[in-house]
Design a protein around this motif. Structure first.
Motif, short mmCIF file in Angstrom:
data_model
loop_
_atom_site.label_atom_id
_atom_site.label_comp_id
_atom_site.label_asym_id
_atom_site.label_seq_id
_atom_site.Cartn_x
_atom_site.Cartn_y
_atom_site.Cartn_z
N THR A 80 -11.20 9.43 -1.28
CA THR A 80 -11.63 8.68 -2.45
C THR A 80 -10.45 7.89 -2.98
OG1 THR A 80 -13.24 10.38 -2.97
CG2 THR A 80 -12.68 8.87 -4.75
N VAL A 81 -10.64 6.60 -3.18
CA VAL A 81 -9.54 5.69 -3.49
C VAL A 81 -9.85 4.93 -4.79
CG1 VAL A 81 -8.07 3.85 -2.57
CG2 VAL A 81 -9.29 5.37 -1.00
N PRO A 82 -9.56 5.52 -5.92
CA PRO A 82 -9.84 4.80 -7.17
C PRO A 82 -8.76 3.78 -7.52
CG PRO A 82 -9.06 7.02 -7.64
CD PRO A 82 -9.10 6.89 -6.14
N GLU A 83 -7.74 3.66 -6.70
CA GLU A 83 -6.59 2.81 -7.02
C GLU A 83 -6.46 1.73 -5.95
OE1 GLU A 83 -3.16 5.38 -7.30
OE2 GLU A 83 -4.10 6.68 -8.78
N PHE A 84 -7.47 0.88 -5.87
CA PHE A 84 -7.41 -0.20 -4.89
C PHE A 84 -7.41 -1.54 -5.60
CE2 PHE A 84 -9.02 -3.37 -2.01
CZ PHE A 84 -8.29 -3.10 -0.86
N THR A 85 -6.55 -2.43 -5.11
CA THR A 85 -6.52 -3.77 -5.69
C THR A 85 -6.12 -4.78 -4.62
OG1 THR A 85 -5.61 -5.15 -7.45
CG2 THR A 85 -4.14 -3.50 -6.56
N SER A 86 -6.75 -5.96 -4.71
CA SER A 86 -6.43 -7.06 -3.79
C SER A 86 -6.45 -8.36 -4.61
CB SER A 86 -7.47 -7.11 -2.67
OG SER A 86 -8.76 -7.24 -3.23
N ASP A 101 -8.30 -8.52 -7.93
CA ASP A 101 -9.58 -7.81 -7.90
C ASP A 101 -9.30 -6.32 -7.82
OD1 ASP A 101 -11.48 -9.92 -7.96
OD2 ASP A 101 -11.12 -10.35 -5.85
N PHE A 102 -10.26 -5.52 -8.31
CA PHE A 102 -10.10 -4.06 -8.30
C PHE A 102 -11.34 -3.42 -7.72
CE2 PHE A 102 -6.87 -5.42 -11.11
CZ PHE A 102 -5.87 -4.45 -11.08
N ALA A 103 -11.14 -2.29 -7.06
CA ALA A 103 -12.29 -1.58 -6.49
C ALA A 103 -12.02 -0.09 -6.47
CB ALA A 103 -12.57 -2.06 -5.06
N HIS A 104 -13.11 0.64 -6.46
CA HIS A 104 -13.11 2.08 -6.21
C HIS A 104 -13.73 2.24 -4.82
CE1 HIS A 104 -13.64 6.37 -7.52
NE2 HIS A 104 -14.62 6.31 -6.65
N LEU A 105 -12.99 2.81 -3.88
CA LEU A 105 -13.47 2.92 -2.50
C LEU A 105 -13.67 4.39 -2.12
CD1 LEU A 105 -10.87 0.57 -0.71
CD2 LEU A 105 -13.12 -0.06 -1.59
N PHE A 164 -1.23 1.66 3.84
CA PHE A 164 -2.12 0.61 4.35
C PHE A 164 -2.96 0.04 3.21
CE2 PHE A 164 -6.54 -0.05 5.98
CZ PHE A 164 -6.32 -1.29 6.57
N LEU A 165 -3.55 0.92 2.41
CA LEU A 165 -4.39 0.45 1.30
C LEU A 165 -3.55 -0.26 0.25
CD1 LEU A 165 -6.74 3.54 1.04
CD2 LEU A 165 -7.31 1.30 1.97
N GLY A 166 -2.34 0.24 0.01
CA GLY A 166 -1.45 -0.41 -0.94
C GLY A 166 -1.06 -1.82 -0.49
N ALA A 167 -1.12 -2.05 0.81
CA ALA A 167 -0.71 -3.34 1.35
C ALA A 167 -1.69 -4.47 1.03
CB ALA A 167 -0.51 -3.24 2.86
N PHE A 168 -2.87 -4.14 0.52
CA PHE A 168 -3.81 -5.18 0.08
C PHE A 168 -3.40 -5.79 -1.26
CE2 PHE A 168 -7.40 -5.25 3.02
CZ PHE A 168 -7.14 -4.13 3.79
#
Ligand SMILES: [Ca+2]
Ligand SMILES: [Ca+2]
Ligand SMILES: [Ca+2]
Ligand SMILES: [Ca+2]
Ligand SMILES: [Ca+2]
Ligand SMILES: [Ca+2]
Ligand SMILES: [Ca+2]
Ligand SMILES: [Ca+2]
Ligand SMILES: [Ca+2]
Ligand SMILES: [Ca+2]
Ligand SMILES: [Ca+2]
Ligand SMILES: [Ca+2]
Ligand SMILES: [Ca+2]
Ligand SMILES: [Ca+2]
Ligand SMILES: [Ca+2]
Ligand SMILES: [Ca+2]
Lengths: 153, 153, 153, 153, 153, 153, 153, 153, 153, 153
Positions: B43-49, B58-62, B81-85
């Motif tokens: 669960t990735v509540p800390e995603f941003t691109s 942009d922000f997302a919960h993945l 990898f996810l932080g790299a977005f």
């Protein structure tokens, strides 16, 4: 019981949506319990107006609290007044505070407050909170209890 | 126990955030329970691109679910990898599906799905749901249970 | 009624916490309703183990479901067995699946599943879901209903 | 990457709200991941139309799910299309199903569904649920998860 | 109505994300209701910065409350200012309090507070709460209502 | 309408709590809609029994679902029957399944299930789920929807 | 910026879990915003200790609030200090108040409080609430908002 | 550490449920932190008594808060005392206030309050709230936070 | 558009509450989208009837789902029909199933179901669930999502 | 114990629903704990009256709090009194305040308040909050905690 015969909207067959807030009469009726002080709360989850710059629609959840001083708001005229913002352009702060001032003018309550909980734009919702001053002593003023915006997840 | 000595990130002092998803190696390690089929959920509540057109964030919960087939994702490489977005521009659908494909390529799971729950833009959030096909029979695949967006009120 | 006299822990004055999962006997007792098929669920919000690499504590919320086949788990031995992970180092997947296998070995149920809902590390929680295969037909298997991780807000 | 240069609304300075749904072009753009099948969900908590009989405003929370077949909905045109119901009179069922049919005509998806969750009138809210048929096999279709209306208390 | 023509960001085509908080002008506009005292709340579920030591991303949910004193924050400049922390390294306390001080400098409000609700690191989230002093008498200051972190289960 | 005159408890002045489940008659009355198949659900948040070993009280939340086959449970006799466990000693599984069997014997339903959600002991609650087999085709059987135990926080 | 070079734990490769609370140094670092008064909150959903009589594990959700007076708690040392209760025996009240006193001794804050929300034993959870006195005037002290224990159902 | 050797129940093998509240000794033990003032909260979701008129069982969720004055309640004796209401007849107000008075007599706290949240009878639940007077200044007294009864829907 | 001119209630000034369900005509109107199959849901949190034995009021939350077959229910006649149970005596099962049968008779839908969620009596609420058979293939039938009764706490 | 023998309703076989509020005696009984001050709360989720103009039913969730002064409300007479509004026409404010005044007249409490949470009409629910003045010092008066109306979504 107060006389409700001369009201402009209540008890009429369904009234057309007014063109603008200015063209809507916010009616007052005698307070049936003027001997005591109490709070009336209107919750308005169906509010919409337009952005004055872009013309795009805005949405809000509004909660109005007031302590009457001999008059109460006639609720059908309130509904029509609020519906009249549908094609009216104004910023969030303006809409919220304008509604407060119109109700205040119509019924001159002992005290009034409004919470405007606006849907997010650009990821950041704006809330506007206004009251006419300290609540009158001894009157029960419950929290409005609207949950904060959370984003996703 | 599998050998974790040759990993690029795990057990190292804190690694710098990668420049882009392309420059991040998504590492696989042997599945410690390859004899059985089970589901792993990140669960990735800390995603941003970034928006590829305007450059705005942009922000997302993945939520990522997969059934390993001999390999599992090394979680520190996943985090990087996810932080790299963070400074990578792509639309919601692209980001979500690109992550799915990269994990799929790295560990070749028996089955994988991703739910991308994006923060609203223009009042309308977009969710993206993808799976590689029907879940394998007999494997337990719980609902992701992310609540829907409600606006305000 | 089954005979509970020879149990190692139940009915004894409070037993010391075992040194490790290996040193804990997970006891089985006869199923008092072996004539029918039903599901037993243990919910374990008080689970903790150690990271095998760093020695730091990990925490999880576990839910175990099983359909007995003549034996049921004695719950005090289960409590001690789970408590024995307190100073035991293993990855999230290992702990979760090890518990499943030990219960399976102790009571040989018709069917078993485990949901391991781990507290986030590096912002990303891992969940592990395992079942021994398709649930037996005609047995009621409710959802575990654990809400997903949301981050903040 | 698909070519987005010829779009009518996207990337333009803010477009005026259209007069009616009929006058709004619902644009399609190439699906960037046409090689796989996935679900796109739009959540629309900001929907409003008019009652065709009384002219009073109606409000709804809408959720649209679809599986693209080579085209996806351009989201700014969707926002304008939905905004165009603001001064359009139609019953709850009509609005909900009309939106479904317009999206279907614009992008010819493999599958589409819409949930229309309308605000109560006369104490009784109406929900409208429509899908174009059984969901395509192997595609992940999560529940819309909108909580039921509860009244007060 | 105040004059909004000389604003740096509002009404411009989408502005690029600023390099750092220092390089972002936080603009003030005249308060359209300077005759009364009210509270404005910004909710910011989309905040991210970097750890100054490790360079890893941090995430927070922020809520800012203020009572204007003749000026209000222009919201697009606020959005860009907050977005500028994206590649800025600072501890949780620093980020939270820096934002408070910058808004305070820009609009000199009668009163201001900020709640910084940070995503957990090492299992323990940090929240930071600051206000400029006792709220002004008679102004309505609702609770921020952000639920506490719960871990799992 | 069925004849309710010969019932042992219903319509009588308040009946004393029975001594034990064995001494309580669980009454059946004719199903007023025997021509169709439907589900009846009893929710029992007020259930308590005793531990057969220690004599300490146990508590449970029970939910019973059944599809009648010409007879329905008379609810006052059900209330008294369940109240009769108050001073009765039995394990969680025994109580739960005993209730199922008594109802089954009294009304011979087409199908029955029971969910026993017991309060935690030793930090670990036990749930017991039983049904008499696959639900009859075409009958609506909603989820029981009882939330899982969460511990604290 | 304060000097963080001489810290015992922060920035070191992962430190071993201390043997006991007494053997853990709770470190203080200079408050980067000593010019203003604000509240720092630590939420600790991962706390566990042992019962001093039976040696059985206890679990708690802790929330610590304090207003710094020139020093703040270094969070990695806090994490290790709290982890050191893992094999430490003390009653609920003792653990909770001991933590308060150790933090108080380490940073001498202007004000401090702790809420200890313990998992139920014998069906009855104990909560412990302590503060060092009336909160300092003008500082914002939000409610901790931990929901009460509900049992089942 | 206080001396717990002479306690009547604690540390004994499981004690039988007392016949009545009158026959149960509510024991006090020395407060391990008598130097400071703090609040202890017991939450009792497992309370049941009998109606004094009809003999039917009643159920309640109780929350007790107190500030010790040199003595604290021994929790096992509390559990037995509360369990002793199982076959005791008294009205809701009586039970609730009797418990308050017994605890007050046993430990003479600086302050005490009790919230009795009773299950509905005739559709209308009764809650009883009592405190011994204004809370002592400077002691933290959090809200009990029990949600109100809602009926169905 | 269908012709709504001959309706008995819709568009009339407010109709008096009917004396009984039998005296209320449940009107049907042509389905405006007869070419497709969809679900219509009415949620009725304002339902009340009388106990046929004691004359005491009963309350329920009802949810009705149906798939039209050329006709839909006119909602004002539905509101009046449901209001007509106000002084009508019938058991929970009778009321619930009678409503289902009347709607079925009025519009002959392809499929219909009703959930009757009744307020507790004697501590035990009864729910009644009925559907006319398996839902038609390919039509979307969402869960009703009504939360279970919880008692207090 | 007070003498309950002369009560009009309590302990009688089920009493018929009164014709109107005026014809219902709201009985008082001696306060069993007149030596102390405490709060009694009635929660009434099952309230219904008629609109005085249209005759249509209205619904409300009511919460009554009072501090007795030697007398308490007999709850069966309260239930019948509230049930008597079933066929009584009055506006929301009237009903709510009338109930307050009748209880006040019957038991002359030290303090009383009522919260009337009415179901929405025209999309806007009205809440009415009344208390007889400032709560008496030193008495515990918890929040009523009724969640605000949210509309849909
Ligand atoms: Ca007045
Ligand atoms: Ca495998
Ligand atoms: Ca069996
Ligand atoms: Ca979030
Ligand atoms: Ca495709
Ligand atoms: Ca209700
Ligand atoms: Ca001002
Ligand atoms: Ca937890
Ligand atoms: Ca039947
Ligand atoms: Ca300071
Ligand atoms: Ca003390
Ligand atoms: Ca309801
Ligand atoms: Ca059709
Ligand atoms: Ca409960
Ligand atoms: Ca008194
Ligand atoms: Ca909403």
């Amino acid at each position: 019981m107060p006389d409700y015969h001369d009201l402009r909207y209540l008890g009429q067959t369904d009234s057309p949506l007014p063109e603008s807030p200015e063209q809507t009469e916010l009616e007052a009726v005698p307070d049936p319990h003027a001997d005591i002080d109490y709070l009336v709360r209107f919750t308005v989850p169906e509010f919409t107006s337009l952005c004055p710059v872009t013309g795009q629609p805005d949405f809000a959840h509004l909660v109005v609290d007031y302590v009457p001083d001999g008059l109460i708001v006639e609720s059908k005229s309130l509904k029509l007044f609020l519906g009249a913002f549908r094609n009216h352009g104004a910023f969030h702060e303006d809409c919220t505070l304008l509604i407060a001032k119109r109700i205040q003018a119509a019924i001159q309550p002992k005290w009034l407050r409004i919470g405007g909980y606006w849907y997010p734009r650009g990821g950041i919702p704006i809330d506007v909170f206004y009251q006419t001053g300290e609540p009158p002593a001894g009157v029960w003023i419950p929290d409005q209890g609207v949950p904060p915006y959370r984003g996703r997840g």
